[in-house]
Design an enzyme around this catalytic site. Structure first.
Site, mmCIF file in Angstrom:
data_model
loop_
_atom_site.group_PDB
_atom_site.id
_atom_site.type_symbol
_atom_site.label_atom_id
_atom_site.label_comp_id
_atom_site.label_asym_id
_atom_site.label_seq_id
_atom_site.Cartn_x
_atom_site.Cartn_y
_atom_site.Cartn_z
ATOM 1 N N ASP A 1 1.960 6.258 2.056
ATOM 2 C CA ASP A 1 1.333 5.015 2.381
ATOM 3 C C ASP A 1 -0.200 5.544 2.273
ATOM 4 O O ASP A 1 -1.140 6.375 2.960
ATOM 5 C CB ASP A 1 1.867 5.045 3.801
ATOM 6 C CG ASP A 1 0.917 4.181 4.849
ATOM 7 O OD1 ASP A 1 -0.185 3.596 4.106
ATOM 8 O OD2 ASP A 1 1.079 4.029 5.987
ATOM 9 N N ASP B 1 0.838 -1.134 0.067
ATOM 10 C CA ASP B 1 0.135 -0.108 -0.032
ATOM 11 C C ASP B 1 0.822 1.133 -0.002
ATOM 12 O O ASP B 1 0.376 2.344 0.422
ATOM 13 C CB ASP B 1 -0.998 0.101 1.234
ATOM 14 C CG ASP B 1 -0.098 -0.056 2.520
ATOM 15 O OD1 ASP B 1 0.850 -0.364 2.518
ATOM 16 O OD2 ASP B 1 -1.053 -0.119 3.656
ATOM 17 N N LYS C 1 4.902 3.292 16.701
ATOM 18 C CA LYS C 1 4.245 4.193 16.953
ATOM 19 C C LYS C 1 4.417 4.746 18.374
ATOM 20 O O LYS C 1 3.805 4.372 19.297
ATOM 21 C CB LYS C 1 2.748 3.857 17.115
ATOM 22 C CG LYS C 1 2.193 3.211 15.600
ATOM 23 C CD LYS C 1 0.778 2.948 15.622
ATOM 24 C CE LYS C 1 0.355 2.392 14.142
ATOM 25 N NZ LYS C 1 0.701 1.148 13.799
HETATM 26 P P1 GTP Z 1 -5.587 -1.767 7.969
HETATM 27 O O1 GTP Z 1 -6.725 -2.703 8.345
HETATM 28 O O2 GTP Z 1 -6.332 -0.450 7.586
HETATM 29 O O3 GTP Z 1 -4.763 -1.222 9.050
HETATM 30 O O4 GTP Z 1 -4.904 -2.039 6.794
HETATM 31 P P2 GTP Z 1 -4.042 -3.441 6.568
HETATM 32 O O5 GTP Z 1 -4.874 -4.507 6.966
HETATM 33 O O6 GTP Z 1 -3.763 -3.597 5.188
HETATM 34 O O7 GTP Z 1 -2.768 -3.062 7.393
HETATM 35 P P3 GTP Z 1 -1.619 -2.448 7.234
HETATM 36 O O8 GTP Z 1 -1.680 -1.334 6.727
HETATM 37 O O9 GTP Z 1 -0.701 -2.428 8.433
HETATM 38 O O10 GTP Z 1 -0.589 -3.648 6.223
HETATM 39 C C1 GTP Z 1 0.579 -2.967 5.664
HETATM 40 C C2 GTP Z 1 0.792 -3.952 4.375
HETATM 41 O O11 GTP Z 1 0.713 -5.204 4.909
HETATM 42 C C3 GTP Z 1 -0.213 -3.846 3.507
HETATM 43 O O12 GTP Z 1 0.364 -3.840 1.987
HETATM 44 C C4 GTP Z 1 -1.328 -4.933 3.790
HETATM 45 O O13 GTP Z 1 -1.833 -5.568 2.603
HETATM 46 C C5 GTP Z 1 0.007 -6.168 4.083
HETATM 47 N N1 GTP Z 1 -0.778 -7.069 5.177
HETATM 48 C C6 GTP Z 1 -1.213 -6.604 6.464
HETATM 49 N N2 GTP Z 1 -1.665 -7.866 7.076
HETATM 50 C C7 GTP Z 1 -1.352 -8.889 6.138
HETATM 51 C C8 GTP Z 1 -1.645 -10.208 6.400
HETATM 52 O O14 GTP Z 1 -2.188 -10.720 7.325
HETATM 53 N N3 GTP Z 1 -0.923 -10.924 5.470
HETATM 54 C C9 GTP Z 1 -0.531 -10.543 4.384
HETATM 55 N N4 GTP Z 1 -0.058 -11.261 3.235
HETATM 56 N N5 GTP Z 1 -0.367 -9.281 3.957
HETATM 57 C C10 GTP Z 1 -0.818 -8.327 5.110
#
Ligand code: GTP
Length: 364
Positions: free
Chosen positions: A217, A107, A158
């Site tokens: 981001d 992202d 954080k």
């Molecule tokens: P929020 O629910 O809004 O916090 O978003 P998010 O679930 O995408 O979490 P976050 O922004 O912390 O994730 C950072 C990156 O890691 C993003 O590109 C997500 O797609 C990826 N990501 C987060 N959790 C997982 C997971 O459980 N598995 C995989 N494969 N990717 C993950």
């Protein structure tokens, strides 16, 4: 060189738009965010990409199949969310142990040189090198303190302001030596940021690489609009209209904008700057759209004004409507004539709005 793109998050902060599509498939400059990342990886000489998927995994497989921009695409599919670290561990069998590899939070939109990052990791003989970016408000990020040689001495996720004075944050872009796999347990959710980086920092095996330029981001909606703006400024720069766009009479267009196939715009409308109009969008006459993303198939009726807003797929927006100030209209929603939406109102998918909403609430 191989890369893992973490693509499995739920994107809860981007609801309601992420209820119907994964965050990495949100259009930015009318292409899914992931397309921009894959293009950059291909340009940097990456040959194989592992997409670590979970939420809406099929949407990725359906869209990309087995290759993109000349690179081989493989899928590491989790049965349950393994979080950032667990997802990297699960990709171990596809990545192998031959050479260091890149890992990207999917992202993120950034114009970093992956080659420089990889070189930094090699020169320092590190297990991991994190791309670092300077920000004013560090409270929402992983904050890093470095020695002069770039060795990470502290990694705090954080932090409150008394915990660190550094303005360098984890940009979500890494290079790892295959030894990283020894630090992550199998088959369980692990946060690479909370559980692995602090440990590597204590052992002196974590390095940082500071870069400048674009970094955004898109985890939050206001950043999503900003990402679209930046991308139009940096990559598109001009007015990019597909060849079959129909302009019905005189339309005022202010660059940069991008308008996709089969979109129709009525006379005396003003479009731009910083507007992405998706495929088959229909815009009436006397409409004004500025700094907004309109997803495919949406209909915007005469004399409506949209500024700083995101309109989901196949929504219907009436006449004399005003939508502004970080409002989000979900897919298939219907906004009746003369309604005003302002101050971050969110309209859930398929909802009909008949009256103005002027305070930041979610219309369910
Ligand atoms: P929020 O629910 O809004 O916090 O978003 P998010 O679930 O995408 O979490 P976050 O922004 O912390 O994730 C950072 C990156 O890691 C993003 O590109 C997500 O797609 C990826 N990501 C987060 N959790 C997982 C997971 O459980 N598995 C995989 N494969 N990717 C993950």
């Amino acid at each position: 060189m191989k890369a893992v793109v973490l693509a499995g998050g739920f994107g809860t902060r981007l609801r309601p738009l992420s209820c119907t599509r994964p965050k990495l498939l949100f259009p930015v400059g009318n292409k899914p965010l992931l397309d921009w990342t894959l293009k950059k990886l291909a340009k940097s000489g990456v040959e194989e990409v592992v997409l670590a998927v979970n939420y809406m995994a099929e949407a990725f497989i359906h869209r990309y199949g087995n290759s993109k921009y000349g690179m081989k695409l493989l899928y590491s599919k989790e049965d349950k969310p393994l979080r950032t670290g667990g997802a990297i561990k699960k990709a171990e069998e596809l990545i192998g142990h031959e050479e260091p590899f890149l890992v990207l939070n999917g992202d993120i939109l950034a114009n970093i040189s992956y080659k420089e990052l990889v070189e930094k990791n090699r020169v320092n003989n590190a297990i991991a090198t994190i791309a670092l970016y300077r920000v004013e408000d560090t409270s929402q990020y992983g904050v890093v303190e470095l020695t002069e040689k770039g060795c990470v001495t502290q990694f705090v996720e954080k932090p409150s302001s008394d915990k660190t004075t550094s303005d360098l944050v984890n940009a979500g872009i890494y290079v790892f030596d295959p030894k990283i796999f020894e630090y992550i347990p199998c088959n369980k959710p692990v946060s690479i940021e909370n559980e692995v980086f602090p440990k590597l920092a204590v052992e002196g095996k974590l390095y940082g690489h500071i870069f400048e330029g674009m970094w955004i981001d898109i985890g939050e909606l206001k950043n999503y609009l900003k990402a679209n703006q930046l991308l139009l400024d940096i990559e598109i720069k001009k007015s990019q209209l597909a060849s079959d766009v129909i302009l019905e009479g005189k339309v005022e267009i202010k660059a940069p904008i991008v308008i996709d196939r089969k979109t129709i715009i009525g006379e005396k409308s003003k479009i731009g700057p910083h507007v992405s109009l998706g495929e088959r969008v229909s815009v009436g006459k006397g409409v004004s759209i500025e700094n907004s993303v309109i997803f495919p198939g949406t209909m915007i009726s005469d004399f409506t004004s949209i500024r700083g807003a995101i309109i989901g797929e196949s929504a219907i927006i009436g006449r004399w409507v005003k939508i502004e100030d970080e409002c989000i209209v979900g897919d298939h929603a219907m906004i009746q004539d003369k309604v005003t939406l302002t101050r971050g109102v969110t309209v859930c998918p398929s909802k009909e709005v008949t009256e103005s909403v002027l305070s930041p609430i979610r219309v369910m």
